[in-house]
Design a protein around this motif. Structure first.
Motif, mmCIF file in Angstrom:
data_model
loop_
_atom_site.group_PDB
_atom_site.id
_atom_site.type_symbol
_atom_site.label_atom_id
_atom_site.label_comp_id
_atom_site.label_asym_id
_atom_site.label_seq_id
_atom_site.Cartn_x
_atom_site.Cartn_y
_atom_site.Cartn_z
ATOM 1 N N ARG A 69 0.835 -1.209 0.000
ATOM 2 C CA ARG A 69 0.000 0.000 0.000
ATOM 3 C C ARG A 69 0.869 1.259 0.000
ATOM 4 O O ARG A 69 0.654 2.176 -0.788
ATOM 5 N N ALA A 70 1.865 1.310 0.864
ATOM 6 C CA ALA A 70 2.727 2.488 0.957
ATOM 7 C C ALA A 70 3.542 2.683 -0.324
ATOM 8 O O ALA A 70 3.658 3.804 -0.835
ATOM 9 N N ARG A 71 4.097 1.606 -0.851
ATOM 10 C CA ARG A 71 4.952 1.725 -2.044
ATOM 11 C C ARG A 71 4.149 2.154 -3.265
ATOM 12 O O ARG A 71 4.534 3.068 -3.995
ATOM 13 N N VAL A 72 3.019 1.514 -3.507
ATOM 14 C CA VAL A 72 2.215 1.861 -4.680
ATOM 15 C C VAL A 72 1.656 3.277 -4.539
ATOM 16 O O VAL A 72 1.670 4.054 -5.502
ATOM 17 N N SER A 73 1.201 3.643 -3.348
ATOM 18 C CA SER A 73 0.701 5.005 -3.126
ATOM 19 C C SER A 73 1.790 6.024 -3.427
ATOM 20 O O SER A 73 1.540 7.054 -4.062
ATOM 21 N N ARG A 99 2.567 12.275 -7.731
ATOM 22 C CA ARG A 99 3.421 12.979 -8.694
ATOM 23 C C ARG A 99 4.536 13.742 -7.989
ATOM 24 O O ARG A 99 5.679 13.714 -8.417
ATOM 25 N N HIS A 100 4.238 14.446 -6.924
ATOM 26 C CA HIS A 100 5.227 15.289 -6.261
ATOM 27 C C HIS A 100 5.748 14.599 -5.002
ATOM 28 O O HIS A 100 4.987 14.343 -4.069
ATOM 29 N N LYS A 101 7.047 14.294 -5.006
ATOM 30 C CA LYS A 101 7.697 13.621 -3.882
ATOM 31 C C LYS A 101 9.200 13.709 -4.078
ATOM 32 O O LYS A 101 9.673 13.967 -5.188
ATOM 33 N N PRO A 102 9.959 13.473 -3.033
ATOM 34 C CA PRO A 102 11.419 13.405 -3.231
ATOM 35 C C PRO A 102 11.752 12.227 -4.148
ATOM 36 O O PRO A 102 11.146 11.162 -4.050
ATOM 37 N N ARG A 103 12.697 12.431 -5.049
ATOM 38 C CA ARG A 103 13.100 11.348 -5.961
ATOM 39 C C ARG A 103 14.103 10.434 -5.251
ATOM 40 O O ARG A 103 15.108 10.903 -4.735
ATOM 41 N N ILE A 155 12.013 4.872 -10.747
ATOM 42 C CA ILE A 155 10.620 5.093 -11.149
ATOM 43 C C ILE A 155 10.133 6.493 -10.765
ATOM 44 O O ILE A 155 9.254 7.051 -11.411
ATOM 45 N N ASP A 156 10.714 7.096 -9.727
ATOM 46 C CA ASP A 156 10.310 8.443 -9.315
ATOM 47 C C ASP A 156 10.587 9.467 -10.425
ATOM 48 O O ASP A 156 9.810 10.403 -10.627
#
Length: 98
Positions: free
Chosen positions: A22-26, A31-35, A39-40
Motif C-alpha cells: 500500500r505504501a509503495r504503490v501510493s 506525482r510530487h515527492k522526493p526522488r 521510477i520516481d
C-alpha cells in the motif's frame, strides 16, 4: 536518462519495506515527492493506469522481469530499475496496452 516513447510502460519492483505494498504503490502514484528510485524520475512524465500486486512472501520482481523480457510486444528499457540485481531491466515498453 531514457528517451520516453509514446505507449505503455510496465515497471516491476518489490515492497517489503515499512507500509508494504500500500505504501509503495501510493508513493509511486503520487506525482510530487522526493526522488529516490528510478521510477520516481519516470513518474514525472507518466500517468499510472493500474497496479498489479502479489502478497507472496518472497521477492518475485526478478521472475516477473524475466517473464516480461520474453513477451512479444514488450521491449526492456536497458538498465532501468535493476542496479542492485542481475536483470537487464525492470521497466518494459509496449506500444499498445498489454
Amino acid at each position: 536518462m531514457i528517451n520516453v516513447q509514446p505507449g505503455f510502460y510496465i515497471y516491476v519492483g518489490s515492497a517489503f519495506g515499512p507500509g508494504g505494498i500500500r505504501a509503495r504503490v501510493s508513493r509511486h502514484f503520487r506525482r510530487h515527492k522526493p526522488r529516490h528510485w528510478h521510477i520516481d524520475y519516470l513518474r514525472e512524465r507518466m500517468t499510472p493506469v493500474a497496479a498489479w500486486c502479489s502478497y507472496a512472501p518472497e521477492k518475485l520482481e526478478h521472475r516477473w522481469a524475466g517473464v516480461f523480457a520474453g513477451m512479444r510486444g514488450l521491449s526492456p528499457v536497458k538498465g532501468f530499475g535493476c542496479t542492485d540485481c542481475h536483470c537487464d531491466s525492470h521497466l518494459f515498453h509496449a506500444r499498445r496496452m498489454p
